[in-house]
Design an enzyme around this catalytic site. Structure first.
Site, short mmCIF file in Angstrom:
data_model
loop_
_atom_site.label_atom_id
_atom_site.label_comp_id
_atom_site.label_asym_id
_atom_site.label_seq_id
_atom_site.Cartn_x
_atom_site.Cartn_y
_atom_site.Cartn_z
N LYS A 51 -20.88 29.84 -15.31
CA LYS A 51 -20.58 30.28 -14.02
C LYS A 51 -20.22 31.74 -14.26
O LYS A 51 -19.57 32.21 -15.20
CB LYS A 51 -19.71 29.41 -13.28
CG LYS A 51 -18.18 29.35 -14.10
CD LYS A 51 -17.35 28.04 -13.38
CE LYS A 51 -16.06 28.04 -14.29
NZ LYS A 51 -15.35 26.85 -13.98
N ARG A 150 -9.30 19.08 -6.16
CA ARG A 150 -9.93 20.15 -5.86
C ARG A 150 -11.30 19.85 -5.39
O ARG A 150 -12.08 20.17 -4.34
CB ARG A 150 -10.16 21.03 -7.08
CG ARG A 150 -10.58 22.51 -6.81
CD ARG A 150 -10.59 23.27 -8.29
NE ARG A 150 -11.64 22.92 -9.24
CZ ARG A 150 -11.82 23.58 -10.19
NH1 ARG A 150 -11.47 24.75 -10.42
NH2 ARG A 150 -12.46 22.95 -11.15
N TYR A 272 -0.23 58.25 -10.25
CA TYR A 272 -0.10 57.87 -8.73
C TYR A 272 1.42 57.59 -8.60
O TYR A 272 2.00 57.08 -9.20
CB TYR A 272 -0.90 56.96 -8.27
CG TYR A 272 -2.25 57.18 -7.77
CD1 TYR A 272 -2.38 58.27 -6.78
CD2 TYR A 272 -3.27 56.72 -8.56
CE1 TYR A 272 -3.62 58.67 -6.38
CE2 TYR A 272 -4.77 57.35 -8.24
CZ TYR A 272 -4.54 58.23 -7.16
OH TYR A 272 -6.23 58.55 -6.74
N MET A 320 -7.96 53.84 -10.28
CA MET A 320 -9.26 52.93 -9.95
C MET A 320 -10.13 53.46 -11.02
O MET A 320 -10.86 52.32 -11.71
CB MET A 320 -9.98 53.75 -8.66
CG MET A 320 -11.39 52.81 -8.40
SD MET A 320 -12.16 53.70 -7.02
CE MET A 320 -11.07 53.16 -5.75
C1 LIG Z 1 -15.14 26.44 -14.99
C2 LIG Z 1 -14.97 24.98 -15.40
C3 LIG Z 1 -15.13 24.38 -16.97
C4 LIG Z 1 -15.01 25.25 -17.85
O1 LIG Z 1 -13.69 25.41 -18.22
P1 LIG Z 1 -12.94 26.22 -19.51
O2 LIG Z 1 -11.40 25.92 -19.31
O3 LIG Z 1 -13.38 27.70 -19.34
O4 LIG Z 1 -13.65 25.54 -20.75
C5 LIG Z 1 -15.65 22.85 -17.23
N1 LIG Z 1 -15.58 22.12 -15.94
C6 LIG Z 1 -15.46 22.71 -14.64
C7 LIG Z 1 -15.63 21.73 -13.57
C8 LIG Z 1 -15.23 23.97 -14.25
O5 LIG Z 1 -14.94 24.43 -13.16
#
Ligand SMILES: *Cc1c(COP(=O)(O)O)cnc(C)c1O
Length: 377
Positions: A51, A150, A272, A320
């Protein structure tokens, strides 16, 4: 004239192409990390969580490199990520959408051969309804909430889901899954609580395979592995368990070019807000990356970069597009226009930068800027 020509030739070629930051992604190290995680979960297998563009490293290159190592299960968060990845991977792969099945996305999902992770009874019903309408059998994954609140089927929907699944001939459940909230904190009691809940669910949905562990979960032991682990961060070199030895190989290296140097007397304001005032005569270098390139503003006056193993503290606020660092510790003349300093590499890990910035390695990786020149090795 000669003098100018020799100067131009001595520049790094990339100074000429205009690139001022190099992000090097070591695909061989990624592959070794995958093999290590696969070995750790054997006889279960390891999927890859890709992802957010494979945590910022490039989902296409990462997924292809992992497919070459035998990885056949890829998880993304959003459907558009899956649609982008699907044509790049062979048909022997499954691509799963963790965030679930959005209303109206059913046909897109099935046409693209993407498997939704069903997170509620309602999503289960819509996916099943669509399969029935088309007279087909759809693959699916069921995710359950085991204590993170979640995503996933909540406890109160489980009985109804189990009953409806019994009479449902048009979904093939590939496995059931859940996500562990504190897997990177090996001693947390919540891990055991979630595992116990997952076992109850596995009994309620008997006969279905279990997918449970993320990176941290892989190192919590075999009880957490099920048949398929879902590591993300550990593939990319991040530490799977907070505060412990990191068994993974670094995958990312980030070097940024010096774009100006100067020497200033004591009492000079830097950056800054004039927030930093030098306490002595100081040599400074400004480097070509800032918060727009994923170096958090919280590194202002506390983070560092390295050159030749020498720590060069960040002085003043992160801008930036640039950061100013104190190079007084280096012999005069060491750094000049175009010299590359290390932001991530052998002297500074992802975790080091994350800690200085007050965040986690995940956020550093996924924020890596789009302006760097990416090199895959
Ligand atoms: C992002 C995610 C993972 C991977 O988690 P890591 O801690 O990066 O290994 C696995 N399962 C779900 C549902 C996730 O959202």
């Amino acid at each position: 004239m000669n003098c100018h020509a020799s100067h131009i030739q001595s520049w790094d070629a990339d100074a000429v192409t205009g690139s001022s930051g190099h992000l090097t992604i070591d695909l061989a190290a990624l592959q070794r990390n995958y093999r290590k995680l696969s070995a750790a979960v054997a006889p279960a297998s390891a999927a890859a969580v890709v992802k957010a563009d494979a945590y910022g490293l490039g989902a296409e290159q990462v997924s292809k490199a992992l497919h070459a190592q035998g990885c056949r299960h890829f998880f993304v968060a959003h459907l558009p990520e899956a649609l982008k990845l699907r044509p790049l991977l062979p048909n022997d792969t499954h691509i799963f959408v963790l965030n679930g099945l959005q209303p109206g996305a059913e046909i897109t999902c099935t046409n693209a051969d993407v498997v939704p992770v069903l997170n509620s009874l309602e999503q289960f019903r819509r996916w099943s309804f669509t399969a029935e309408k088309l007279g087909r059998v759809f693959p699916a994954v069921l995710q359950f909430d085991t204590g993170m609140s979640r995503l996933g089927v909540p406890p109160q929907e489980r009985t109804a889901l189990a009953a409806e699944l019994k009479g449902c001939g048009n979904l093939e459940i590939l496995f059931i899954m859940s996500h562990v909230a504190c897997a990177d904190e090996a001693d947390k009691k919540q891990n055991a609580d979630q595992l116990a809940e997952m076992r109850v669910i596995a009994a309620e949905f008997a006969g279905l395979d279990v997918c449970f562990a993320n990176s941290g979960g892989v190192f919590l032991g075999g009880d957490y592995h099920g048949v398929l682990a879902r590591p993300g961060i550990a593939l990319y070199g991040g530490a799977p368990t907070a505060g412990r030895y990191n068994p993974m190989e670094p995958v990312v290296r980030l070097e940024v070019a010096v774009i100006q140097t100067r020497t200033v007397p004591a009492g000079t304001r830097v950056g800054y807000g004039g927030a930093h005032v030098t306490s002595a005569k100081t040599r400074l270098a400004t480097i070509a990356a800032g918060y727009a390139d994923g170096l958090p503003r919280s590194l202002s006056d506390c983070g560092a970069v390295f050159y030749d193993g020498v720590r060069l503290p960040i002085v003043g606020r992160v801008s930036m597009d640039s950061i100013t660092v104190d190079i007084t510790a280096l012999p005069e003349g060491t750094l000049s226009l175009g010299s590359l300093v290390e932001v991530l590499g052998p002297h500074q890990t992802l975790e080091d930068v994350a800690e200085a910035a007050g965040t986690i390695s995940y956020e550093i990786l996924t924020s890596l800027g789009r302006r760097y020149e990416r090199r895959y090795r």
